[in-house]
Design a protein around this motif. Structure first.
Motif, PDB file in Angstrom:
ATOM      1  N   UNK A 185     -19.186  -0.647   8.883  1.00  0.00           N
ATOM      2  CA  UNK A 185     -18.592  -0.632   9.975  1.00  0.00           C
ATOM      3  C   UNK A 185     -16.953  -0.338  10.096  1.00  0.00           C
ATOM      4  N   UNK A 186     -16.870  -1.589   8.828  1.00  0.00           N
ATOM      5  CA  UNK A 186     -15.327  -1.570   9.580  1.00  0.00           C
ATOM      6  C   UNK A 186     -14.309  -0.205   9.029  1.00  0.00           C
ATOM      7  N   UNK A 187     -14.342   1.277   8.803  1.00  0.00           N
ATOM      8  CA  UNK A 187     -13.741   2.292   8.242  1.00  0.00           C
ATOM      9  C   UNK A 187     -12.343   2.157   9.415  1.00  0.00           C
ATOM     10  N   UNK A 188     -11.995   1.816  10.378  1.00  0.00           N
ATOM     11  CA  UNK A 188     -10.989   1.587  11.334  1.00  0.00           C
ATOM     12  C   UNK A 188     -10.028   1.262  10.933  1.00  0.00           C
ATOM     13  N   UNK A 189     -10.317   0.289  10.152  1.00  0.00           N
ATOM     14  CA  UNK A 189      -9.308  -0.636   9.389  1.00  0.00           C
ATOM     15  C   UNK A 189      -8.739  -0.463   7.393  1.00  0.00           C
ATOM     16  N   UNK A 190      -9.866   0.757   7.361  1.00  0.00           N
ATOM     17  CA  UNK A 190      -8.849   1.633   5.822  1.00  0.00           C
ATOM     18  C   UNK A 190      -7.496   1.836   5.534  1.00  0.00           C
ATOM     19  N   UNK A 191      -7.571   2.132   4.921  1.00  0.00           N
ATOM     20  CA  UNK A 191      -6.811   3.331   4.672  1.00  0.00           C
ATOM     21  C   UNK A 191      -6.714   4.343   4.073  1.00  0.00           C
ATOM     22  N   UNK A 192      -6.107   5.632   4.596  1.00  0.00           N
ATOM     23  CA  UNK A 192      -6.521   6.411   4.655  1.00  0.00           C
ATOM     24  C   UNK A 192      -6.048   8.232   3.766  1.00  0.00           C
ATOM     25  N   UNK A 221     -10.276  14.429   3.972  1.00  0.00           N
ATOM     26  CA  UNK A 221      -9.620  12.621   3.938  1.00  0.00           C
ATOM     27  C   UNK A 221     -10.261  11.914   3.488  1.00  0.00           C
ATOM     28  N   UNK A 222     -10.215  10.708   2.428  1.00  0.00           N
ATOM     29  CA  UNK A 222     -10.686   9.436   2.234  1.00  0.00           C
ATOM     30  C   UNK A 222     -10.169   8.457   3.032  1.00  0.00           C
ATOM     31  N   UNK A 223     -10.824   7.510   3.617  1.00  0.00           N
ATOM     32  CA  UNK A 223     -10.954   6.467   3.652  1.00  0.00           C
ATOM     33  C   UNK A 223     -11.217   5.085   3.233  1.00  0.00           C
ATOM     34  N   UNK A 224     -10.833   4.438   2.642  1.00  0.00           N
ATOM     35  CA  UNK A 224     -11.220   3.350   2.003  1.00  0.00           C
ATOM     36  C   UNK A 224     -10.692   1.804   2.512  1.00  0.00           C
ATOM     37  N   UNK A 225     -11.862   0.457   2.663  1.00  0.00           N
ATOM     38  CA  UNK A 225     -11.942  -0.406   2.645  1.00  0.00           C
ATOM     39  C   UNK A 225     -12.120  -1.138   1.642  1.00  0.00           C
ATOM     40  N   UNK A 226     -11.484  -2.471   1.232  1.00  0.00           N
ATOM     41  CA  UNK A 226     -11.960  -2.802   0.410  1.00  0.00           C
ATOM     42  C   UNK A 226     -12.138  -4.641   0.958  1.00  0.00           C
ATOM     43  N   UNK A 227     -13.029  -5.139   0.736  1.00  0.00           N
ATOM     44  CA  UNK A 227     -13.525  -6.955   1.434  1.00  0.00           C
ATOM     45  C   UNK A 227     -13.876  -7.493  -0.061  1.00  0.00           C
ATOM     46  N   UNK A 228     -12.907  -8.639   0.245  1.00  0.00           N
ATOM     47  CA  UNK A 228     -14.145 -10.067  -0.585  1.00  0.00           C
ATOM     48  C   UNK A 228     -15.134 -10.589   0.085  1.00  0.00           C
ATOM     49  N   UNK A 229     -16.007 -10.883  -1.265  1.00  0.00           N
ATOM     50  CA  UNK A 229     -17.071 -11.569  -0.718  1.00  0.00           C
ATOM     51  C   UNK A 229     -16.737 -12.978   0.620  1.00  0.00           C
ATOM     52  N   UNK A 230     -15.976 -13.604  -0.050  1.00  0.00           N
ATOM     53  CA  UNK A 230     -15.492 -14.776   0.336  1.00  0.00           C
ATOM     54  C   UNK A 230     -13.715 -14.986   0.421  1.00  0.00           C
ATOM     55  N   UNK A 231     -13.330 -14.479   1.633  1.00  0.00           N
ATOM     56  CA  UNK A 231     -12.406 -14.667   2.372  1.00  0.00           C
ATOM     57  C   UNK A 231     -11.431 -14.664   1.420  1.00  0.00           C
ATOM     58  N   UNK A 274      -9.080  -7.318  -8.203  1.00  0.00           N
ATOM     59  CA  UNK A 274      -8.385  -6.113  -9.027  1.00  0.00           C
ATOM     60  C   UNK A 274      -8.349  -4.445  -8.632  1.00  0.00           C
ATOM     61  N   UNK A 275      -8.959  -4.201  -7.407  1.00  0.00           N
ATOM     62  CA  UNK A 275      -8.833  -3.188  -6.851  1.00  0.00           C
ATOM     63  C   UNK A 275      -7.980  -3.585  -5.210  1.00  0.00           C
ATOM     64  N   UNK A 276      -7.713  -2.354  -5.121  1.00  0.00           N
ATOM     65  CA  UNK A 276      -7.177  -2.702  -3.510  1.00  0.00           C
ATOM     66  C   UNK A 276      -7.144  -0.944  -2.896  1.00  0.00           C
ATOM     67  N   UNK A 277      -7.521  -1.365  -1.791  1.00  0.00           N
ATOM     68  CA  UNK A 277      -7.388   0.653  -1.229  1.00  0.00           C
ATOM     69  C   UNK A 277      -5.945   1.294  -1.513  1.00  0.00           C
ATOM     70  N   UNK A 278      -4.536   0.339  -1.723  1.00  0.00           N
ATOM     71  CA  UNK A 278      -3.287   1.260  -2.701  1.00  0.00           C
ATOM     72  C   UNK A 278      -3.602   1.547  -4.349  1.00  0.00           C
ATOM     73  N   UNK A 279      -4.809   0.896  -4.800  1.00  0.00           N
ATOM     74  CA  UNK A 279      -4.755   1.296  -6.239  1.00  0.00           C
ATOM     75  C   UNK A 279      -5.859   2.762  -6.115  1.00  0.00           C
ATOM     76  N   UNK A 280      -6.762   2.188  -5.263  1.00  0.00           N
ATOM     77  CA  UNK A 280      -7.546   3.692  -5.431  1.00  0.00           C
ATOM     78  C   UNK A 280      -6.937   5.042  -5.145  1.00  0.00           C
ATOM     79  N   UNK A 281      -6.018   4.783  -4.139  1.00  0.00           N
ATOM     80  CA  UNK A 281      -5.835   5.891  -3.608  1.00  0.00           C
ATOM     81  C   UNK A 281      -4.525   6.719  -4.777  1.00  0.00           C
ATOM     82  N   UNK A 282      -3.957   5.663  -5.383  1.00  0.00           N
ATOM     83  CA  UNK A 282      -3.220   6.083  -7.132  1.00  0.00           C
ATOM     84  C   UNK A 282      -3.801   6.499  -7.346  1.00  0.00           C
ATOM     85  N   UNK A 283      -5.255   6.164  -7.750  1.00  0.00           N
ATOM     86  CA  UNK A 283      -5.969   6.356  -9.171  1.00  0.00           C
ATOM     87  C   UNK A 283      -6.574   7.703  -8.862  1.00  0.00           C
ATOM     88  N   UNK A 284      -6.947   8.180  -7.439  1.00  0.00           N
ATOM     89  CA  UNK A 284      -7.602   9.181  -6.821  1.00  0.00           C
ATOM     90  C   UNK A 284      -6.920  10.435  -7.213  1.00  0.00           C
TER      91      UNK A 284
END
Length: 137
Positions: free
Chosen positions: A23-30, A93-103, A108-118
């Motif tokens: 549900x956090x799509x709007x918080x993602x990096x596109x 359009x690819x929108x990515x959200x990364x969340x940690x389980x706790x806080x 090692x994965x981030x939205x910026x890293x995902x887009x770089x690798x994409x």
């Protein structure tokens, strides 16, 4: 006692759940890429594999893929969701959200890293080559 403190800590800091991340799509990096949606879907799965995801869940009907890293009970575990939205026949359009389980415990994965690798994977596809199982160095 230690387990009880961990459970309380997790509750206070807010654990990421699949529904919370989805549900956090709007918080993602596109980013919009010059690729059709079916190729974008396959590239997304490959990038998640390059990020050593433990599980990858495809939700074609809803247009997103969920990847998890780490066991649910460890603080450094994370979830990534990528939405694959067709813009037109040749753009996605690819929108990515990364969340940690706790806080905000690191991952090692981030939205910026995902887009770089994409983008790296897209260059491989555009060159007419197959995507390798491991990320090229």
């Amino acid at each position: 006692t230690v387990f009880s403190l961990f459970v309380v800590f997790a509750g206070v800091t807010g654990c990421a759940s699949t529904s919370g991340v989805v549900t956090a799509k709007e918080d993602g990096t596109s980013q919009v890429y010059q690729v059709n949606s079916s190729q974008a879907w396959e590239i997304t799965k490959t990038v998640f594999r390059w990020h050593d995801s433990d599980t990858i869940e495809e939700h074609h009907r809803d247009g997103y893929i969920v990847a998890t890293n780490g066991k649910k009970w460890v603080p450094w575990a994370s979830m990534m969701v990528a939405w694959v939205d067709r813009v037109d026949r040749n753009k996605t359009k690819i929108t990515v959200v990364t969340k940690r389980r706790v806080g905000d415990v690191g991952t090692g994965s981030s939205e910026a890293t995902f887009h770089k690798h994409f983008a790296e994977a897209l260059k491989i596809v555009k060159a007419g080559k197959a995507l390798p199982p491991e990320r090229p160095e």
